[in-house]
Write a protein that holds these residues in place. Structure first.
Motif, PDB file in Angstrom:
ATOM      1  N   PRO A 171     -23.719 -12.111 -37.294  1.00 14.52           N
ATOM      2  CA  PRO A 171     -22.335 -11.912 -37.174  1.00 14.52           C
ATOM      3  C   PRO A 171     -21.920 -10.703 -38.218  1.00 14.52           C
ATOM      4  CG  PRO A 171     -22.423 -13.980 -36.812  1.00 14.52           C
ATOM      5  CD  PRO A 171     -23.828 -13.808 -37.578  1.00 14.52           C
ATOM      6  N   LYS A 189     -13.410  -0.289 -35.433  1.00 13.87           N
ATOM      7  CA  LYS A 189     -13.098  -1.870 -36.079  1.00 13.87           C
ATOM      8  C   LYS A 189     -11.654  -1.912 -35.922  1.00 13.87           C
ATOM      9  CE  LYS A 189     -16.593  -2.427 -39.469  1.00 13.87           C
ATOM     10  NZ  LYS A 189     -16.866  -2.832 -40.886  1.00 13.87           N
ATOM     11  N   TYR A 210     -21.218  -6.912 -37.707  1.00 10.25           N
ATOM     12  CA  TYR A 210     -19.675  -6.116 -38.001  1.00 10.25           C
ATOM     13  C   TYR A 210     -19.843  -5.057 -38.801  1.00 10.25           C
ATOM     14  CZ  TYR A 210     -15.300  -5.919 -40.190  1.00 10.25           C
ATOM     15  OH  TYR A 210     -13.940  -5.457 -40.474  1.00 10.25           O
ATOM     16  N   ARG A 211     -20.807  -5.079 -39.928  1.00 11.89           N
ATOM     17  CA  ARG A 211     -20.764  -4.019 -40.778  1.00 11.89           C
ATOM     18  C   ARG A 211     -21.304  -2.581 -40.058  1.00 11.89           C
ATOM     19  NH1 ARG A 211     -17.598  -4.974 -44.172  1.00 11.89           N
ATOM     20  NH2 ARG A 211     -18.006  -6.559 -45.685  1.00 11.89           N
ATOM     21  N   LEU A 222     -13.252 -11.510 -40.053  1.00  7.76           N
ATOM     22  CA  LEU A 222     -14.022 -10.634 -40.749  1.00  7.76           C
ATOM     23  C   LEU A 222     -13.368  -9.358 -41.397  1.00  7.76           C
ATOM     24  CD1 LEU A 222     -18.008 -10.957 -40.000  1.00  7.76           C
ATOM     25  CD2 LEU A 222     -16.773 -12.116 -41.680  1.00  7.76           C
ATOM     26  N   HIS A 223     -12.687  -8.985 -40.093  1.00 12.15           N
ATOM     27  CA  HIS A 223     -11.974  -7.561 -40.356  1.00 12.15           C
ATOM     28  C   HIS A 223     -10.821  -7.912 -41.055  1.00 12.15           C
ATOM     29  CE1 HIS A 223     -10.731  -3.678 -39.278  1.00 12.15           C
ATOM     30  NE2 HIS A 223      -9.581  -4.217 -38.857  1.00 12.15           N
ATOM     31  N   LEU A 269     -15.525 -12.300 -35.670  1.00 11.85           N
ATOM     32  CA  LEU A 269     -15.592 -10.787 -36.122  1.00 11.85           C
ATOM     33  C   LEU A 269     -14.338 -10.328 -36.463  1.00 11.85           C
ATOM     34  CD1 LEU A 269     -17.869  -9.091 -33.429  1.00 11.85           C
ATOM     35  CD2 LEU A 269     -18.347 -10.134 -36.008  1.00 11.85           C
TER      36      LEU A 269
END
Length: 298
Positions: free
Chosen positions: A207, A219, A211-212, A293-294, A290
Motif C-alpha cells: 500500500p 494525490k 501510494y508513493r 497515508l496522505h 491510502l
C-alpha cells in the motif's frame, strides 16, 4: 599525487575512514583515504595502484566471499552469468545494519546468521552494513517469527539495529536480476518510513509503495475530500489506519491504542459517517488506508 587522482577519477571519494564497500579500491593518504570505483579502473590501472599504494580495502577489510557468493554478486550487481543453484525456487532476504560500531566483525555476524537457518544459505555482502541472503526453498524455510526472534538476539549481541526485507520465493531464472533492485528499493522505503520496524514483506509495504507511485497532484485530488473532513481530527485518521493495519481486528486495535473497544467502534462509525467510506469492505478499507497515508504526509 592524490589531488591528481581525484581529478583523474571524478567519481572517487575522499574520507578520513574507508568503508567496506567491495566496489571501491581504497588508498591511504596520511590520515585520509581515497576510494576509487573499481568500475572506473582498467586492469592495468588497478595493478599499478596495487604496486604504488599498500592499503586497499579488498585485501584488508572486505569480507571474504565464497565462490557462490561471488557468483551471486557478479550476477546481481554486474553482468555475470546466472549462478549455480540446486533449487528450482529461491528468495532474497535483504538486510541493512545501522549504528555499527568500529569493532564490528562481519564474519562473526555472518556465522550467527547462518546458525539461525536450518539449511545452508549464501550471504552476499555489498558492504559491512548491507547485503542479501540467498535462501533455497525447502520444507524448513525460516519464518518471519523465527527471524524476528533472531533479530532480538543479534541486536543484543552486536549492539546494532538491523532491518530485513523478506522476499517471496521465485523461480530461479534471469528475472531475479530485475526483481532484486525492486526489492532493495522496498527495503529502503521501509527504513525511511518505518525505521522502528525490523521486518518487512511485499504485502506489508505494497500500500505504501503504491501510494508513493501516485503523482502528488493526483494525490491532492483523489484524497481532497477525506483530508478536508479529517484534517482537524488527526487522531481519528490514525485510529482508522491502525484498525486497517490490524486486519480490522477491533480487539487487537483497541489494545494497541489503549482504548476501550466501544470507544474504538464509535470512532469507526464516526469515520464511515463523515467520509462515506465503508472500511468494512476490502475496497473501502484499501482506499481509506491510502487516504490516511496522505493525511500523515500532510
Amino acid at each position: 599525487m592524490f589531488n591528481r587522482l581525484l581529478k583523474l577519477y571524478p567519481n572517487a571519494i575522499s574520507t578520513n575512514k574507508p568503508s567496506t564497500d567491495p566496489d571501491y579500491i581504497w588508498i591511504k593518504n596520511e590520515n585520509n583515504y581515497i576510494g576509487i570505483p573499481k568500475s572506473a579502473l582498467s586492469e592495468k590501472e588497478s595493478s599499478l595502484l596495487h604496486v604504488l599504494f599498500p592499503f586497499e580495502s579488498d585485501t584488508e577489510i572486505e569480507p571474504t566471499l565464497s565462490n557462490s557468493a561471488k557468483e551471486w554478486r557478479n550476477f546481481l550487481k554486474y553482468e555475470g552469468p546466472f549462478p549455480t543453484t540446486h533449487s528450482d525456487h529461491i528468495r532474497f532476504i535483504h538486510f541493512s545494519i545501522n549504528n555499527i560500531r568500529d569493532e564490528f566483525h562481519f564474519v562473526e555476524w555472518e556465522e550467527a546468521v547462518k546458525s539461525v537457518f536450518s539449511d545452508e544459505i549464501i550471504i552476499v555482502p555489498f558492504s559491512n552494513s548491507h547485503g542479501v541472503i540467498i535462501e533455497e526453498q525447502s520444507n524448513v524455510s525460516i519464518t518471519e517469527d523465527e527471524l524476528f526472534s533472531a533479530i532480538q538476539a543479534f541486536e543484543s549481541d552486536f549492539f546494532f539495529k538491523i532491518h530485513f526485507f523478506i522476499g517471496q520465493f521465485q523461480e530461479t531464472n534471469d528475472s531475479l536480476k530485475s526483481l532484486f533492485p525492486l526489492e532493495q528499493s522496498m527495503l529502503e522505503l521501509s527504513q525511511s518510513e518505518h525505521p522502528e520496524e525490523r521486518i518487512f514483506t511485499r504485502e506489508k509495504l505494497m500500500p505504501l509503495y503504491l501510494y508513493r507511485m501516485i503523482p502528488n497532484k493526483e494525490k491532492n485530488i483523489l484524497f481532497a475530500d477525506v483530508h478536508t473532513l479529517l484534517k482537524d481530527d488527526i487522531d481519528l485518521a490514525e485510529t482508522i489506519k491502525a484498525y486497517i493495519e490490524n486486519q480490522s481486528n477491533a480487539t487487537l486495535t483497541a489494545k494497541q491504542l489503549f482504548m476501550h473497544r466501544n470507544s474504538l467502534q464509535y470512532r469507526i462509525d464516526k469515520f464511515i459517517e463523515k467520509t462515506g467510506i465503508d472500511i468494512k469492505t476490502f475496497h473501502g478499507a484499501f482506499f481509506a488506508y491510502l487516504a490516511c497515508l496522505h493525511i500523515d504526509e500532510k
